[in-house]
Design an enzyme around this catalytic site. Sequence first.
Site, PDB file in Angstrom:
ATOM      1  N   ALA A 159     -44.668  23.242  41.155  1.00 36.58           N
ATOM      2  CA  ALA A 159     -44.610  23.346  42.619  1.00 36.58           C
ATOM      3  C   ALA A 159     -43.181  23.237  43.126  1.00 36.58           C
ATOM      4  O   ALA A 159     -42.552  22.190  42.969  1.00 36.58           O
ATOM      5  CB  ALA A 159     -45.463  22.233  43.235  1.00 36.58           C
ATOM      6  N   TYR A 195     -31.271  27.020  44.983  1.00 30.39           N
ATOM      7  CA  TYR A 195     -32.522  26.913  44.227  1.00 30.39           C
ATOM      8  C   TYR A 195     -32.243  26.454  42.795  1.00 30.39           C
ATOM      9  O   TYR A 195     -32.849  25.495  42.299  1.00 30.39           O
ATOM     10  CB  TYR A 195     -33.243  28.271  44.222  1.00 30.39           C
ATOM     11  CG  TYR A 195     -34.239  28.414  43.098  1.00 30.39           C
ATOM     12  CD1 TYR A 195     -35.434  27.718  43.134  1.00 30.39           C
ATOM     13  CD2 TYR A 195     -33.963  29.228  41.991  1.00 30.39           C
ATOM     14  CE1 TYR A 195     -36.336  27.824  42.091  1.00 30.39           C
ATOM     15  CE2 TYR A 195     -34.857  29.338  40.955  1.00 30.39           C
ATOM     16  CZ  TYR A 195     -36.044  28.635  41.003  1.00 30.39           C
ATOM     17  OH  TYR A 195     -36.929  28.734  39.957  1.00 30.39           O
TER      18      TYR A 195
END
Length: 330
Positions: free
Chosen positions: A74, A141
Site C-alpha cells: 500500500a 516516490y
Amino acid sequence: MKLLVTGGAGYIGSHVVELLIERGHEVVVFDNLCAGHRAAVHPKATFVLGDLLNCPALAALFAEHTFDGIMHFASHILVGESMQTPFKYLRDNIDAVTNLLEQATQHEVKRFILSSTANLYDNPQHVPITEDEAVIPGSVYGETKHVAERMLYWMDRIYGLKYVCLRYFNACGAHPNGHIGEDHHPESHLIPITLQVALGKREKLVIYGDDYDTPDGTCIRDYIHVLDLADAHIRAMEALANGAGSRVYNLGSGTGYSVLEVLETAREVTGHPIPAEVGARRPGDLPKLIADSTRIKSELGWQPKFDNIRVMIETAWNWHRNHPNGFNDR
Ligand code: UDP
C-alpha cells in the site's frame, strides 16, 4: 502461513494474494481502496477496509490477527505526481510504513516483504543493474521507498525483524485466469495505455521521445510479468520462514524492450493498428533500465516463467479486452 497483505486490492498486491491462496496460505488484505478494487481481492482472502494512517484501526487489526509475516504494497506510486505533490508522498508513504512497523514490532512479527522499486537507480553506472549499484532515488516516490528500506534495516538491528526488499523494474501483464489485471486511474504505464488505444478508449499512443541513445531511439525497459513478481514475493517470504537473513533483490526479466518493440508486439497481439505519434521526452526518463536479477535467481531459485514480451502483452490483452472498464465490468 497467515500473512497480512497491505494494498492487496491493488494491481501487484492482488496478484500476490491470488498466488498465496493458490499455494495454501491464509491471507488478510488491508486496503483503503483509494486506488485498489474490492473486486480484485480473492474471495478466500479476509478483506479489511482500513487505512495505514489510522493507528487505532491498525492496532485493532493486529489485536485480532496473529501474522507470520507482512507483505507491504500500500502506497502512492506515481513518480510524476510525487514531484508535484511531494508532501502527500512523504507524509502518507512514510507514515504508513512507520505505523505498520510499529504494530509489527509490538506484536513480534518477524518477517516483512517490501514492495520497492527500480526508481532507486537514477544514475546507473552499469546496465544490467545489480544491487551493488549506488542508490540514488529518481523521484520523491523513490525516496519514500528508500526511507522504507532504511527503516527496515533498523527494525532488523533493533527488533530482529527479517525483511526482503524487492526492487521491481516494469511490472506488466495479468493473471491468465482473466479475473484480475491492471486498472489504474489515471493510467500512466506504457502497456495498458497502448492496449487502451487498441480498445478505442484512446485515440493514439504518444511515444515519449525517439532521440535517445538506443538502437531505435526510444527508451528501453525491463518488463516483468506480475505473476513472476508474485512468485518472487512468496519465495522471499518462505526463505525468511526458513531462517534466511534480510536481503535486497532486483527483480526484472533481464531483457530490455524499446517502446517501439512493445508497440509493435501489441499491434501483433491485438490485430489493431494502434496509431502512435512521437512526442516530447518525459522528464526524468532514463534511456535504458535493465535488471540484473542474478542474486535472487541464485539465492531463491527464482526464474521468470513469462519471459517474453509477447506472452506478457497477451495476458494483459486478455484482461483489457474482457474488462474494457476495468473492475467496473466485474
Ligand atoms: N511511455 C511512452 N508513452 C506513454 C507511456 C510510457 O512512450 O504513454 C514510455 C516511457 O517514456 C518509458 C516506457 O514507455 O520509456 C515505460 O514507461 P512506464 O510509464 O510504463 O514505466 P516507467 O519505466 O516509467 O516506470
